[in-house]
Motif scaffolding. Structure first.
Motif: not given
Length: 157
Positions: A123-149
């Protein structure tokens, strides 16, 4: 035991502010031409050759349901760790580091159920900021497809 302040890197997309834990950020670089990555999941925008290292560029606009926009020379790339993988995030602008006081991050935002890649809300004076966790950004299927690509990418070792 008193928690220590945390740092986050603030960035913007379409005028909205987001953040990543600074511990996940490796470096910031200016936008550069991307190479298409056939067979990659939709969330991958392409490949960046960063000093000989081929890195997948994640399409935050698609993931956040923002309108697509062509790569612009003033865009910034954030090179970051997503678990054991190094990825690149294309953002409109990296704003800089912000040191947060203990308790400034709501670690379990109850208002955001089902958003697995959000680690908390600041919570900042200018509004809310979402803090992202990149460890869970890719689904398992996306991670596997990315590894193959990546394994089939030209120049992959």
């Amino acid at each position: 035991m008193t928690p220590t302040p945390r740092e986050v890197l603030l960035f913007t997309l379409e005028g909205l502010r987001y953040a990543l834990p600074s511990a996940d950020v490796r470096e910031l670089v200016r936008a550069a031409r991307l190479t298409p990555l056939p067979q990659a999941p939709d969330v991958v925008e392409g490949l960046l050759n960063l000093r000989g290292e081929l890195l997948p560029v994640l399409d935050l606009r698609r993931r956040f349901r923002l309108p697509p926009r062509p790569l612009a020379p003033l865009d910034h790339f954030i090179v970051a760790r997503a678990g054991s993988r190094t990825v690149v995030l294309r953002v409109d602008r990296a704003e800089g580091l912000l040191t947060l006081e203990p308790g400034a991050v709501d670690e379990a935002p109850s208002a955001l159920p089902g958003v697995g890649y959000v680690a908390g809300v600041v919570k900042l004076p200018e509004g809310l900021v979402l803090v992202h966790d990149l460890r869970s950004f890719l689904s398992e299927a996306e991670a596997l497809a990315l590894d193959t690509a990546l394994a089939n990418a030209p120049g992959a070792s």
